[in-house]
Enzyme design. Structure first.
Site, PDB file in Angstrom:
ATOM      1  N   ASN A   1       0.781  -1.382   0.016  1.00  0.00           N
ATOM      2  CA  ASN A   1      -0.074   0.003   0.109  1.00  0.00           C
ATOM      3  C   ASN A   1       0.893   1.259   0.197  1.00  0.00           C
ATOM      4  O   ASN A   1       2.149   1.124  -0.027  1.00  0.00           O
ATOM      5  CB  ASN A   1      -1.019   0.063   1.190  1.00  0.00           C
ATOM      6  CG  ASN A   1      -0.336   0.024   2.562  1.00  0.00           C
ATOM      7  OD1 ASN A   1       0.521   0.907   2.826  1.00  0.00           O
ATOM      8  ND2 ASN A   1      -0.323  -0.988   3.358  1.00  0.00           N
TER       9      ASN A   1
ATOM     10  N   ASP B   1      -4.256  -6.107   5.406  1.00  0.00           N
ATOM     11  CA  ASP B   1      -5.438  -7.062   6.268  1.00  0.00           C
ATOM     12  C   ASP B   1      -5.343  -8.354   5.591  1.00  0.00           C
ATOM     13  O   ASP B   1      -5.415  -9.287   6.286  1.00  0.00           O
ATOM     14  CB  ASP B   1      -6.551  -6.471   6.035  1.00  0.00           C
ATOM     15  CG  ASP B   1      -6.870  -5.122   6.814  1.00  0.00           C
ATOM     16  OD1 ASP B   1      -6.302  -5.022   7.783  1.00  0.00           O
ATOM     17  OD2 ASP B   1      -7.703  -4.217   6.185  1.00  0.00           O
TER      18      ASP B   1
ATOM     19  N   LYS C   1       8.259 -17.842  -9.806  1.00  0.00           N
ATOM     20  CA  LYS C   1       7.666 -16.894 -10.581  1.00  0.00           C
ATOM     21  C   LYS C   1       6.521 -17.446 -11.400  1.00  0.00           C
ATOM     22  O   LYS C   1       6.740 -18.374 -12.161  1.00  0.00           O
ATOM     23  CB  LYS C   1       8.637 -16.097 -11.399  1.00  0.00           C
ATOM     24  CG  LYS C   1       7.952 -15.011 -11.962  1.00  0.00           C
ATOM     25  CD  LYS C   1       9.201 -14.178 -13.390  1.00  0.00           C
ATOM     26  CE  LYS C   1       8.211 -13.135 -13.962  1.00  0.00           C
ATOM     27  NZ  LYS C   1       8.920 -13.000 -15.130  1.00  0.00           N
TER      28      LYS C   1
ATOM     29  N   ASP D   1      -4.434  -9.481  13.289  1.00  0.00           N
ATOM     30  CA  ASP D   1      -4.287  -8.040  13.665  1.00  0.00           C
ATOM     31  C   ASP D   1      -3.542  -7.875  14.908  1.00  0.00           C
ATOM     32  O   ASP D   1      -3.729  -8.143  16.041  1.00  0.00           O
ATOM     33  CB  ASP D   1      -5.841  -7.605  13.884  1.00  0.00           C
ATOM     34  CG  ASP D   1      -6.007  -6.112  14.076  1.00  0.00           C
ATOM     35  OD1 ASP D   1      -5.120  -5.394  14.718  1.00  0.00           O
ATOM     36  OD2 ASP D   1      -6.637  -5.440  13.252  1.00  0.00           O
ATOM     37  N   ILE D   2      -2.278  -7.318  14.495  1.00  0.00           N
ATOM     38  CA  ILE D   2      -1.335  -7.126  15.646  1.00  0.00           C
ATOM     39  C   ILE D   2      -1.706  -6.424  16.687  1.00  0.00           C
ATOM     40  O   ILE D   2      -1.698  -6.671  18.040  1.00  0.00           O
ATOM     41  CB  ILE D   2      -0.002  -6.586  15.035  1.00  0.00           C
ATOM     42  CG1 ILE D   2       0.593  -7.371  13.775  1.00  0.00           C
ATOM     43  CG2 ILE D   2       0.867  -6.580  16.052  1.00  0.00           C
ATOM     44  CD1 ILE D   2       1.629  -6.578  12.938  1.00  0.00           C
TER      45      ILE D   2
ATOM     46  N   PHE E   1      -3.958   3.618  15.237  1.00  0.00           N
ATOM     47  CA  PHE E   1      -4.088   4.528  14.380  1.00  0.00           C
ATOM     48  C   PHE E   1      -5.220   4.001  13.412  1.00  0.00           C
ATOM     49  O   PHE E   1      -5.383   2.768  13.574  1.00  0.00           O
ATOM     50  CB  PHE E   1      -2.840   4.890  13.091  1.00  0.00           C
ATOM     51  CG  PHE E   1      -2.150   5.846  13.540  1.00  0.00           C
ATOM     52  CD1 PHE E   1      -1.325   5.760  15.079  1.00  0.00           C
ATOM     53  CD2 PHE E   1      -2.082   7.256  13.050  1.00  0.00           C
ATOM     54  CE1 PHE E   1      -0.412   6.812  15.199  1.00  0.00           C
ATOM     55  CE2 PHE E   1      -1.421   8.346  13.590  1.00  0.00           C
ATOM     56  CZ  PHE E   1      -0.592   8.102  14.522  1.00  0.00           C
TER      57      PHE E   1
ATOM     58  N   LYS F   1     -13.145   1.288  16.178  1.00  0.00           N
ATOM     59  CA  LYS F   1     -12.064   0.459  16.199  1.00  0.00           C
ATOM     60  C   LYS F   1     -11.391   0.713  17.666  1.00  0.00           C
ATOM     61  O   LYS F   1     -10.773  -0.372  18.130  1.00  0.00           O
ATOM     62  CB  LYS F   1     -10.801   1.254  15.246  1.00  0.00           C
ATOM     63  CG  LYS F   1     -11.126   0.839  13.982  1.00  0.00           C
ATOM     64  CD  LYS F   1     -10.011   1.012  13.020  1.00  0.00           C
ATOM     65  CE  LYS F   1     -10.441   0.662  11.618  1.00  0.00           C
ATOM     66  NZ  LYS F   1     -10.020   1.441  10.377  1.00  0.00           N
TER      67      LYS F   1
END
Ligand code: PMT
Length: 401
Positions: free
Chosen positions: A211, A279, A289, A305-306, A324, A338
């Site tokens: 990302n 995620d 490859k 999810d840490i 965050f 959250k």
């Protein structure tokens, strides 16, 4: 041992009648064992001489941005990196205005603009200049950037008037700097962990899903923590950023590696999860490859999810867990959700639909949501990520103390 021993103070002396008091300040700082380097602005040399400053500081005096000899020996960036703290004394109305404008037309203003260190301003000027709305506005802005202001005091002035605008006495300035370093020493007992940047989730040995996170926000948080004395570990996904070597940098690539590194480095007193962790990961990563083909189906599975894991883990959970939330819509609602779902103490939400902040920008604007009875929130308006970080860490220190 006193808190100033071996501390590196960069003293910037501006052109005002109270520049003579800065000589006494150098003497007091040296007496406490501090190292003092100085920058004299052009006009300060109308009031004091480089020779007297050099004699007292026992160091070379810097005064000219375009001096090849100075730049070769210690350039303006190294000078700001060298310092533990920067003190501007006296800070004249002119310098305060220049700093507010982000000007960099001499060595003093360039060093300050290029610095991420804490900066003390000790204003000194005539009462009317001090009371002028533009001076007040300039200082208000500088304070919001995190500058610390000492004084000025009320009293008789060199111009014959009486009122507020006198530079604080060197002994008092010294006390403030001592308090600052004492606080840093107290923070040394605290450990911090920050996650930053993106993660790469491999499809095959050379392709991955990632990302837009640059890591800038997380690196700025780690720097703010280290600057305030925290023993800081930064767990970072792939970025192009550099970090000071007083921070324990652990480089990872995948969410799984970030999870493992986080577990290995907990518990701490505070953990801040600013990374944009993927995620999902590829369910079956190919070892070779993948050849070109008409179409391909990628099956994904959820990453751990840490933040969620850590904040619900009894023995690993830091005293203060900060998540965050990068949101494009319903920022407030999603952030509150959250906060509760991931059991954190605070959530820092940024609206990433605004292209000038958040991902890969040098700026951010955030709202902090606190897990108190009514989930109160506080907005930090658009600023450099380093300034947002300093403000968040000031709140962390208050909370831990
Ligand atoms: O890196 P920059 O370019 O400076 O940009 C900064 C930023 C926009 C990435 C940063 O400010 C930010 O918002 N980070 C969180 C981004 C995010 O992915 O949020 P989220 O809503 O998906 O996740 C919520 C929280 O859970 C975050 O604290 C995240 O680190 C954490 N999380 C999410 C998934 C996962 N598997 N593990 C986690 O720990």
């Amino acid at each position: 041992m006193n808190s100033l021993f071996k501390k590196k103070i960069l003293l910037i002396i501006c052109g005002g009648i109270s520049a003579y008091k800065s000589l006494e300040l150098i003497r007091l700082l040296k007496k406490q064992g501090a190292k003092v380097k100085t920058i004299l602005t052009k006009s300060s040399k109308e009031f004091i001489t480089p020779l007297s400053v050099a004699s007292l500081s026992q160091e070379k005096v810097y005064d000219d941005l375009f001096n090849a000899e100075n730049e070769a020996e210690m350039d303006h960036i190294s000078l700001s990196r060298w310092a533990d703290v920067i003190v501007v004394a006296p800070a004249t109305a002119n310098t305060i205005s220049k700093l507010n404008a982000g000007s960099s037309n001499d060595l003093a203003s360039t060093v300050i603009l290029a610095s991420d260190k804490d900066i003390f301003l000790t204003p000194a000027m005539n009462i009317r200049m001090w009371e002028h709305p533009s001076t007040k506005e300039n200082l208000k802005k500088l304070k919001s950037y995190g500058y610390k202001v000492i004084g000025p005091e009320i009293g008789d002035m060199a111009c014959g008037e009486f009122g507020e605008g006198k530079m604080t006495e060197p002994k008092e300035i010294l006390k403030e700097i001592e308090i600052y370093f004492n606080q840093l020493n107290k923070n040394k007992k605290f450990k911090a962990l920050v996650t930053a940047g993106p993660t790469n989730e491999y499809i095959d040995p050379i392709r991955f899903i990632t990302n837009k996170s640059s890591g800038k926000q997380g690196y700025a948080l780690a720097k703010s923590l280290a600057k305030k004395g925290f023993e800081t570990t930064l767990i970072s996904g792939p970025t192009n950023l550099e970090i000071d070597n007083n921070i324990n940098l652990i480089k990872i690539e995948t969410a799984e590696e970030m999870f493992k590194a986080t577990q290995d480095n907990l518990p701490t007193d505070v953990a801040i999860f600013s990374a944009a962790v993927a995620d999902f990961k590829i369910k079956e990563k190919k070892n070779e490859k993948i050849k070109k083909q008409e179409y391909i189906n990628l099956e994904l599975e959820v990453n751990t999810d840490i933040l969620n894991y850590v904040s619900k883990h009894n023995s690993l959970r830091p005293k203060l867990v900060i998540g965050f939330a990068a949101e494009t819509n319903n920022v407030q609602e999603n952030a509150k959700k959250k906060l509760l779902e991931k059991n954190c103490d605070w959530i820092v939400a940024n609206d990433v639909s605004n292209k000038s902040i958040g991902f890969d920008s040098d700026f951010n604007e955030v709202s902090i949501f606190y897990k108190d009875e009514k989930i109160s929130d506080e907005k930090l308006v658009m600023k450099k990520k380093s300034e947002i970080s300093d403000e968040i860490i000031d709140r962390v220190i208050k909370q831990l103390n």
